[in-house]
Design an enzyme around this catalytic site. Structure first.
Site, short mmCIF file in Angstrom:
data_model
loop_
_atom_site.label_atom_id
_atom_site.label_comp_id
_atom_site.label_asym_id
_atom_site.label_seq_id
_atom_site.Cartn_x
_atom_site.Cartn_y
_atom_site.Cartn_z
N LYS A 81 1.90 -3.61 6.66
CA LYS A 81 2.34 -3.58 5.26
C LYS A 81 3.86 -3.40 5.21
O LYS A 81 4.55 -4.06 4.45
CB LYS A 81 1.64 -2.46 4.49
CG LYS A 81 0.15 -2.70 4.28
CD LYS A 81 -0.11 -3.96 3.46
CE LYS A 81 -1.56 -4.36 3.42
NZ LYS A 81 -1.81 -5.69 2.90
N SER A 94 0.84 -1.20 0.00
CA SER A 94 0.00 0.00 0.00
C SER A 94 0.87 1.24 0.00
O SER A 94 1.97 1.25 0.57
CB SER A 94 -0.86 -0.02 1.26
OG SER A 94 -1.49 1.22 1.46
N TYR A 121 -2.22 -1.15 11.09
CA TYR A 121 -2.46 -1.70 9.75
C TYR A 121 -1.30 -1.32 8.82
O TYR A 121 -0.72 -2.16 8.13
CB TYR A 121 -3.78 -1.18 9.16
CG TYR A 121 -3.87 -1.42 7.67
CD1 TYR A 121 -4.12 -2.70 7.18
CD2 TYR A 121 -3.64 -0.40 6.75
CE1 TYR A 121 -4.14 -2.94 5.80
CE2 TYR A 121 -3.66 -0.63 5.39
CZ TYR A 121 -3.91 -1.89 4.91
OH TYR A 121 -3.92 -2.13 3.56
P1 NAD Z 1 -11.02 -7.16 1.30
O1 NAD Z 1 -11.26 -7.15 2.76
O2 NAD Z 1 -12.19 -6.93 0.40
O3 NAD Z 1 -10.36 -8.56 0.87
C1 NAD Z 1 -9.49 -9.26 1.74
C2 NAD Z 1 -10.00 -10.70 1.82
O4 NAD Z 1 -9.12 -11.46 2.65
C3 NAD Z 1 -11.39 -10.79 2.43
O5 NAD Z 1 -12.21 -11.55 1.56
C4 NAD Z 1 -11.17 -11.53 3.76
O6 NAD Z 1 -12.26 -12.37 4.09
C5 NAD Z 1 -9.89 -12.30 3.48
N1 NAD Z 1 -9.07 -12.60 4.65
C6 NAD Z 1 -8.64 -11.73 5.62
N2 NAD Z 1 -7.86 -12.37 6.50
C7 NAD Z 1 -7.78 -13.68 6.11
C8 NAD Z 1 -7.13 -14.83 6.62
N3 NAD Z 1 -6.40 -14.78 7.74
N4 NAD Z 1 -7.26 -16.01 5.96
C9 NAD Z 1 -8.01 -16.07 4.83
N5 NAD Z 1 -8.65 -15.01 4.30
C10 NAD Z 1 -8.54 -13.83 4.94
O7 NAD Z 1 -9.85 -6.13 0.99
P2 NAD Z 1 -9.33 -5.54 -0.39
O8 NAD Z 1 -9.70 -4.11 -0.43
O9 NAD Z 1 -9.69 -6.41 -1.51
O10 NAD Z 1 -7.77 -5.59 -0.13
C11 NAD Z 1 -6.97 -6.66 -0.59
C12 NAD Z 1 -5.53 -6.42 -0.16
O11 NAD Z 1 -5.09 -5.17 -0.70
C13 NAD Z 1 -5.32 -6.33 1.35
O12 NAD Z 1 -4.08 -6.92 1.65
C14 NAD Z 1 -5.27 -4.84 1.60
O13 NAD Z 1 -4.54 -4.54 2.75
C15 NAD Z 1 -4.56 -4.37 0.35
N6 NAD Z 1 -4.82 -2.96 0.04
C16 NAD Z 1 -6.10 -2.52 -0.08
C17 NAD Z 1 -6.35 -1.18 -0.37
C18 NAD Z 1 -7.76 -0.65 -0.45
O14 NAD Z 1 -7.94 0.55 -0.33
N7 NAD Z 1 -8.77 -1.48 -0.66
C19 NAD Z 1 -5.27 -0.31 -0.56
C20 NAD Z 1 -3.97 -0.80 -0.46
C21 NAD Z 1 -3.75 -2.13 -0.15
C1 WQD Z 2 -9.55 9.42 0.81
C2 WQD Z 2 -9.72 10.91 1.06
C3 WQD Z 2 -10.18 11.47 3.36
C4 WQD Z 2 -14.07 9.59 3.68
C5 WQD Z 2 -7.03 4.53 3.20
C6 WQD Z 2 -5.98 3.84 4.02
C7 WQD Z 2 -4.83 3.43 3.15
C8 WQD Z 2 -5.31 2.61 1.95
C9 WQD Z 2 -6.47 3.24 1.25
C10 WQD Z 2 -5.04 0.28 2.39
C11 WQD Z 2 -9.04 11.39 2.34
C12 WQD Z 2 -11.34 11.84 2.47
C13 WQD Z 2 -12.85 10.05 3.20
C14 WQD Z 2 -15.09 10.55 3.98
C15 WQD Z 2 -13.62 12.31 3.25
N1 WQD Z 2 -5.77 1.32 2.33
N2 WQD Z 2 -12.63 11.38 3.00
N3 WQD Z 2 -14.82 11.87 3.73
O1 WQD Z 2 -7.34 7.66 3.77
O2 WQD Z 2 -6.31 7.82 1.47
O3 WQD Z 2 -6.42 5.64 2.56
O4 WQD Z 2 -7.47 3.63 2.17
O5 WQD Z 2 -3.85 0.16 2.35
O6 WQD Z 2 -3.96 2.70 3.94
O7 WQD Z 2 -5.53 4.74 5.01
O8 WQD Z 2 -8.51 6.66 1.73
O9 WQD Z 2 -10.83 6.60 0.96
O10 WQD Z 2 -10.38 6.78 3.45
O11 WQD Z 2 -9.90 8.73 2.00
O12 WQD Z 2 -13.43 13.51 3.06
O13 WQD Z 2 -16.19 10.22 4.44
O14 WQD Z 2 -11.12 11.17 1.25
O15 WQD Z 2 -9.98 12.44 4.34
O16 WQD Z 2 -8.54 12.66 2.10
P1 WQD Z 2 -7.10 7.06 2.45
P2 WQD Z 2 -9.97 7.11 2.06
#
Ligand code: NAD
Ligand code: WQD
Length: 342
Positions: A156, A127, A152
């Protein structure tokens, strides 16, 4: 014969979109998920899009015996894409031990099995959170990581270190960490998408739920940042574009095109957009007027970040293609489908 890929977290948001793209590219997919943040219906929905229901096993990857048992009876896995993790930033502050256990132990169990069962390749979901608030923008992969803002975020960072140290000690393993910026949107069919539990913390699900009438109004967190209009800036990337980057990363590893045993790529669009620009883009794309008000900054938020995508563009040959409005429309069509709105 189709190459077999293990997708952990494959019923989740990004995982499900990636399963579809892998299947469309001819890979055989096995999904492992404990369904802690997703549902088994997603497998049927994947089948509706790709025509193939992926093999599925429900168990917790933090359970070493179950993970080992799975690999013992599932020969032929050529690569792993490891999405499975807990991802709610706020919850991780309340339950750090749960986050460290789930996110770190799962990766360690998988890598133990890679060594034991000879699974050479892994792609890991990292991330942009590892950069914190960067001193220089846009961020390249060489931009120094900063101390994490949350447990969290720290998982990462530490997982990247686990990967890099383990790959250094086991040259038979190759890995790619993909640092996602802000994934948004849904599949254009509106058959799969994001399913936040409870009140969404992320911007776009909050916008679509507000537009659908589930929330009264969006709170825009802060209008006094040093940005184009005072609201915070992020790099929002379409989830299908993101999914496609995983297919490219897998092919790179399987074809031995990687330049180092452990590589890192930023996955974003390269464009920073403010919260208000996203709100305006949503209104323009959908014709729906959004109720919103400006409130104070959200604790822990950074001011601005966006990716330098040169390395991913040139080295992976991948580029984000979808425009913001198309992406926001896909998020809205998905929300409407979920809520039965015509
Ligand atoms: P998500 O929660 O939709 O998907 C994650 C899946 O993993 C879920 O289906 C959950 O049931 C499963 N899971 C969690 N722990 C588990 C375990 N111990 N064993 C088996 N299954 C398990 O999340 P997502 O948004 O699809 O994110 C996927 C990956 O990408 C994650 O590693 C997340 O940290 C990373 N990521 C997400 C974002 C974002 O904004 N969505 C941003 C950066 C990184
Ligand atoms: C985006 C922007 C908020 C909600 C998070 C995690 C990051 C990554 C992605 C996994 C920000 C603003 C949001 C609302 C708002 N996940 N906002 N009103 O904070 O960039 O990142 O998700 O790795 O680790 O921290 O994403 O979608 O929460 O926010 O104004 O109700 O929208 O302040 O500027 P963020 P977000």
């Amino acid at each position: 014969m189709a190459k077999k890929i293990l997708v952990t977290g494959g019923t989740g948001y990004i995982g499900s979109h990636t399963v579809v793209e892998l299947q469309n590219s001819g890979y055989e997919v096995v999904v492992v998920d404990n369904l802690s943040n997703s549902s088994a219906d997603v497998l049927d929905n994947i089948e509706k899009i790709s025509g193939i229901k992926p093999a599925f096993e429900q168990f917790d990857l933090a359970d070493k015996a179950k993970t080992d048992n799975f690999f013992a009876r599932t020969p032929g896995i050529e690569a792993i894409i490891h999405f499975a993790a807990s991802k709610a930033v706020g919850e991780s502050v309340q339950k750090p031990l749960m986050y460290y256990r789930n996110n770190l132990v799962s990766l360690m169990n998988l890598m133990d099995c890679q060594v034991k069962y000879g699974v050479a390749n892994i792609v890991f979901s990292s991330s942009c959170t590892v950069y914190g608030q960067p001193d220089v923008l846009p961020v390249t992969e060489k931009t120094p990581r900063k101390d994490a803002e949350s447990p969290y975020g720290n998982t990462k960072r530490v997982n990247e270190d686990i990967l890099s140290d383990s790959i250094a000690a086991h040259p038979e393993i190759t890995g790619i960490a993909l640092r996602y910026f802000n994934p948004i949107g849904a599949h254009p069919t509106a058959i799969i998408g994001e399913l936040p539990l409870g009140v969404p913390q992320n911007l776009v699900p909050f916008i679509t739920q507000t537009a659908a009438g589930l929330r009264d109004e969006l709170m825009v967190f802060g209008d006094d940042y040093d940005t184009i209009d005072g609201s915070a800036v992020r790099d929002y990337i379409n989830v299908v574009d993101l999914a496609k980057a995983h297919v490219v990363a897998i092919a790179r590893l399987l074809e031995g095109k990687n330049k180092k045993n452990y590589e890192i790529f930023n996955l974003g669009t390269g464009n920073g957009l403010s919260v208000l620009e996203v709100v305006n883009g949503f209104e323009k794309a959908t014709g729906v007027k959004l109720n919103y008000k400006i409130v104070g900054r959200r604790a822990g938020d950074i001011e601005k970040i966006w990716a330098d995508t040169t390395f991913a563009n040139e080295e992976l040959g991948w580029k984000a293609e979808k425009e913001l409005e198309e992406t926001l429309l896909s998020a809205w069509l998905w929300e409407k489908k979920l809520r039965g709105i015509k």
